[in-house]
Design an enzyme around this catalytic site. Structure first.
Site, PDB file in Angstrom:
ATOM      1  N   HIS A 176     -12.883   4.752   3.606  1.00 24.68           N
ATOM      2  CA  HIS A 176     -14.059   4.131   4.174  1.00 24.68           C
ATOM      3  C   HIS A 176     -14.952   5.109   4.956  1.00 24.68           C
ATOM      4  O   HIS A 176     -15.824   4.669   5.726  1.00 24.68           O
ATOM      5  CB  HIS A 176     -13.616   2.951   5.037  1.00 24.68           C
ATOM      6  CG  HIS A 176     -13.373   3.164   6.480  1.00 24.68           C
ATOM      7  ND1 HIS A 176     -12.269   3.735   7.009  1.00 24.68           N
ATOM      8  CD2 HIS A 176     -14.172   2.844   7.519  1.00 24.68           C
ATOM      9  CE1 HIS A 176     -12.352   3.759   8.293  1.00 24.68           C
ATOM     10  NE2 HIS A 176     -13.486   3.221   8.645  1.00 24.68           N
TER      11      HIS A 176
ATOM     12  N   HIS B  33      -8.715  12.068   4.201  1.00 25.17           N
ATOM     13  CA  HIS B  33      -9.635  11.293   5.059  1.00 25.17           C
ATOM     14  C   HIS B  33      -9.602  11.911   6.457  1.00 25.17           C
ATOM     15  O   HIS B  33      -8.530  12.162   7.002  1.00 25.17           O
ATOM     16  CB  HIS B  33      -9.157   9.842   5.077  1.00 25.17           C
ATOM     17  CG  HIS B  33      -9.989   8.906   5.892  1.00 25.17           C
ATOM     18  ND1 HIS B  33     -11.311   9.126   6.216  1.00 25.17           N
ATOM     19  CD2 HIS B  33      -9.677   7.696   6.440  1.00 25.17           C
ATOM     20  CE1 HIS B  33     -11.750   8.099   6.931  1.00 25.17           C
ATOM     21  NE2 HIS B  33     -10.786   7.231   7.097  1.00 25.17           N
TER      22      HIS B  33
ATOM     23  N   ASP C  92      -6.667   4.799   3.128  1.00 24.46           N
ATOM     24  CA  ASP C  92      -6.912   3.510   3.798  1.00 24.46           C
ATOM     25  C   ASP C  92      -6.885   2.316   2.837  1.00 24.46           C
ATOM     26  O   ASP C  92      -6.511   1.204   3.231  1.00 24.46           O
ATOM     27  CB  ASP C  92      -8.294   3.517   4.474  1.00 24.46           C
ATOM     28  CG  ASP C  92      -8.288   4.207   5.830  1.00 24.46           C
ATOM     29  OD1 ASP C  92      -7.202   4.380   6.417  1.00 24.46           O
ATOM     30  OD2 ASP C  92      -9.382   4.569   6.297  1.00 24.46           O
TER      31      ASP C  92
ATOM     32  N   ASP D  38      -7.236   8.872  13.041  1.00 25.11           N
ATOM     33  CA  ASP D  38      -5.892   8.288  12.900  1.00 25.11           C
ATOM     34  C   ASP D  38      -5.086   9.029  11.837  1.00 25.11           C
ATOM     35  O   ASP D  38      -3.853   8.951  11.823  1.00 25.11           O
ATOM     36  CB  ASP D  38      -5.953   6.777  12.614  1.00 25.11           C
ATOM     37  CG  ASP D  38      -6.856   6.405  11.464  1.00 25.11           C
ATOM     38  OD1 ASP D  38      -7.817   7.133  11.178  1.00 25.11           O
ATOM     39  OD2 ASP D  38      -6.607   5.355  10.839  1.00 25.11           O
TER      40      ASP D  38
ATOM     41  N   TYR E 135      -7.080  -6.422   7.017  1.00 21.42           N
ATOM     42  CA  TYR E 135      -7.583  -5.050   6.954  1.00 21.42           C
ATOM     43  C   TYR E 135      -8.907  -5.013   6.183  1.00 21.42           C
ATOM     44  O   TYR E 135      -9.885  -4.389   6.618  1.00 21.42           O
ATOM     45  CB  TYR E 135      -6.543  -4.143   6.286  1.00 21.42           C
ATOM     46  CG  TYR E 135      -6.844  -2.678   6.452  1.00 21.42           C
ATOM     47  CD1 TYR E 135      -6.264  -1.942   7.477  1.00 21.42           C
ATOM     48  CD2 TYR E 135      -7.745  -2.027   5.612  1.00 21.42           C
ATOM     49  CE1 TYR E 135      -6.556  -0.607   7.654  1.00 21.42           C
ATOM     50  CE2 TYR E 135      -8.046  -0.693   5.779  1.00 21.42           C
ATOM     51  CZ  TYR E 135      -7.445   0.017   6.797  1.00 21.42           C
ATOM     52  OH  TYR E 135      -7.747   1.342   6.971  1.00 21.42           O
TER      53      TYR E 135
ATOM     54  N   HIS F  61      -1.555   3.285   5.698  1.00 17.41           N
ATOM     55  CA  HIS F  61      -1.224   2.382   6.811  1.00 17.41           C
ATOM     56  C   HIS F  61      -0.304   1.270   6.315  1.00 17.41           C
ATOM     57  O   HIS F  61      -0.547   0.680   5.251  1.00 17.41           O
ATOM     58  CB  HIS F  61      -2.469   1.702   7.377  1.00 17.41           C
ATOM     59  CG  HIS F  61      -3.407   2.608   8.108  1.00 17.41           C
ATOM     60  ND1 HIS F  61      -3.061   3.289   9.248  1.00 17.41           N
ATOM     61  CD2 HIS F  61      -4.700   2.920   7.871  1.00 17.41           C
ATOM     62  CE1 HIS F  61      -4.105   3.986   9.678  1.00 17.41           C
ATOM     63  NE2 HIS F  61      -5.103   3.803   8.848  1.00 17.41           N
TER      64      HIS F  61
ATOM     65  N   HIS G  87     -10.550   0.300  16.138  1.00 10.52           N
ATOM     66  CA  HIS G  87     -12.014   0.289  16.015  1.00 10.52           C
ATOM     67  C   HIS G  87     -12.689  -0.452  17.161  1.00 10.52           C
ATOM     68  O   HIS G  87     -13.504  -1.353  16.931  1.00 10.52           O
ATOM     69  CB  HIS G  87     -12.447  -0.353  14.687  1.00 10.52           C
ATOM     70  CG  HIS G  87     -12.461   0.625  13.556  1.00 10.52           C
ATOM     71  ND1 HIS G  87     -12.831   0.266  12.285  1.00 10.52           N
ATOM     72  CD2 HIS G  87     -12.177   1.931  13.506  1.00 10.52           C
ATOM     73  CE1 HIS G  87     -12.756   1.315  11.499  1.00 10.52           C
ATOM     74  NE2 HIS G  87     -12.365   2.351  12.220  1.00 10.52           N
TER      75      HIS G  87
ATOM     76  N   GLU H  28     -10.875  10.625   9.376  1.00 13.45           N
ATOM     77  CA  GLU H  28     -10.817   9.788  10.589  1.00 13.45           C
ATOM     78  C   GLU H  28      -9.572  10.171  11.392  1.00 13.45           C
ATOM     79  O   GLU H  28      -8.511  10.476  10.836  1.00 13.45           O
ATOM     80  CB  GLU H  28     -10.801   8.299  10.217  1.00 13.45           C
ATOM     81  CG  GLU H  28     -10.988   7.426  11.452  1.00 13.45           C
ATOM     82  CD  GLU H  28     -11.326   5.972  11.150  1.00 13.45           C
ATOM     83  OE1 GLU H  28     -11.303   5.560   9.975  1.00 13.45           O
ATOM     84  OE2 GLU H  28     -11.621   5.250  12.124  1.00 13.45           O
TER      85      GLU H  28
HETATM   86 FE1  FEO Z   1     -10.422   5.185   8.068  1.00 16.77          FE
HETATM   87 FE2  FEO Z   1      -7.069   4.835   8.706  1.00 16.77          FE
HETATM   88  O1  FEO Z   1      -8.796   5.564   8.919  1.00 16.77           O
END
Ligand code: FEO
Length: 399
Positions: free
Chosen positions: A147, A81, A166, A85, A194, A227, A25, A83
């Protein structure tokens, strides 16, 4: 090479380990060990692949899947999700899955289209919908803003397993996949980092979602994250920690973060530190240009008080302090008290007032009003700082 891990019969971890990642980020969240992008393969009468990996990890992801099955046999790719990643390698993977439906919620579809401009065979789900794979059933739980607006959890009903994406994850790369394979303190520390650096501003939404999960009244035998390490022993502790952080619970502890030009602000910081400790409250001192902001934010997650200091340069604060405050403002910490300090040559109080305003904009209650001194603090002024620290400790203990 790139072996999958069978978590339980028919359920495999097939993700990727990013040993090299050092920030997430935009540099403020330091990832000292790297991270993982967890993906899961559920093999039943129908086969589902849950969550993806960052684009450059596609070969690693593909190889782990191939060691379990031919990807052509996959019936569903579940995107929890968007995003990058987790979604970056989706276009490459979908080319290997000729018959797979891409299962996501409406916001997930919208966001995938806005990232990849590809009309896959979407199957749109919403909270409460079920996907029967044969003997096993996945239930979907939309989790907007945990998120991103598209975020979603899946619950494997027969096994009591929550795929949380996440939520409850950590940016932590290791050769282990579960909480009971590392020290409890380590995983909770990474969990806190996190939460503080990514999820903190979303606390009100998280609190509601935690209540919704509790109301489901279902077993949580495992929480499989997207993660770092997943939870199969301490999942109750992970949920309890999220409840505490999302509620803004704090302990009597003070973080002092500052930068200094000619050591005047440093002298004030040291006197404040002594005062806070003398007032019976634990305190930690960080000189910002040589400290890791992501780690300070983690330490502030459960600390009640914050003192921020800066010298004055060009009628403004030092850049390292501005960066720290900018980060803090975005995270909107809950139930904190704070104050500011600094030194100046001729621009009296301008910097402490600017810092106070940022603390207020971050939602931090400013008590008592800030301290600043011209050029070098005298002995009597340093005594004032010490007394200020003691009073601040009292405020921390009573609030
Ligand atoms: Fe909100 Fe691991 O991406």
């Amino acid at each position: 090479m790139f072996n999958p891990l069978e978590i339980k019969k028919g359920l495999y971890w097939v993700g990727a380990i990013d040993w090299d990642l050092r920030s997430f980020h935009g540099f403020t969240y330091s990832t000292h060990t790297g991270t993982t992008y967890n993906s899961y393969l559920l093999v039943d009468d129908k086969i589902a692949l849950i969550d993806g990996v960052k684009d450059i990890f596609f070969p690693e992801w593909r190889e782990r899947i191939r060691k379990v099955i031919d990807p052509e046999k996959i019936d569903y790719f579940i995107c929890n999700h968007v995003e990058l990643d987790h979604s970056g390698a989706i276009p490459q993977m979908m080319r290997l899955l000729p018959k797979a439906k891409l299962v996501t919620n409406q916001r997930g579809k919208d966001n995938l289209l806005k990232h990849f401009f590809t009309e896959w065979d979407f199957q749109i789900v919403k909270t409460g919908d079920r996907l029967c794979l044969g003997k096993k059933t996945l239930r979907f739980i939309e989790a907007p803003m945990i998120h991103w607006p598209d975020s979603m959890f899946d619950y494997l009903e027969e096994d009591g397993i929550l795929f949380s994406n996440d939520a409850f994850g950590q940016h932590y790369a290791s050769s282990y996949r579960f909480d009971d394979e590392v020290s409890f303190d380590l995983i909770m520390d990474e969990n806190a980092k996190y939460y503080a650096n990514i999820l903190w501003p979303l606390s009100p939404v998280i609190l509601k979602k935690l209540e919704e999960i509790k109301r489901m009244n279902v077993p949580l035998n495992m929480i499989l994250t997207s993660h770092g390490l997943s939870w199969r022993k301490y999942q109750d502790k992970a949920i309890e920690a999220y409840c505490n952080w999302a509620s803004g619970e704090s302990v009597p502890k003070v973080i002092i973060a500052y930068d200094t030009m000619y050591a005047s602000t440093e002298k004030i910081a040291q006197a404040l530190l002594e005062g806070v400790i003398s007032g019976g409250v634990d305190a930690k001192l960080y000189r910002l240009p040589i400290s890791d902001i992501g780690d300070i934010i983690k330490k502030f997650l459960d600390a009640k008080g914050l003192l921020v200091g800066s010298s004055t340069v060009n009628n403004d604060l030092l850049p390292s302090v501005a960066k720290f405050l900018h980060e803090l403002k975005g995270l909107r910490p809950l139930n904190k008290i704070g104050s500011c300090f600094g030194s100046y040559g001729w621009a009296k109080d301008i910097v402490v007032k600017a810092m106070e305003n940022t603390l207020k904009e971050s939602g931090i209650q400013v008590v008592p009003s800030s301290l600043s001194f011209k050029y070098v603090p005298s002995e009597s002024e340093l005594k004032q700082c010490f007394e200020f620290g003691r009073k601040f400790a009292l405020e921390v203990k009573k609030s």
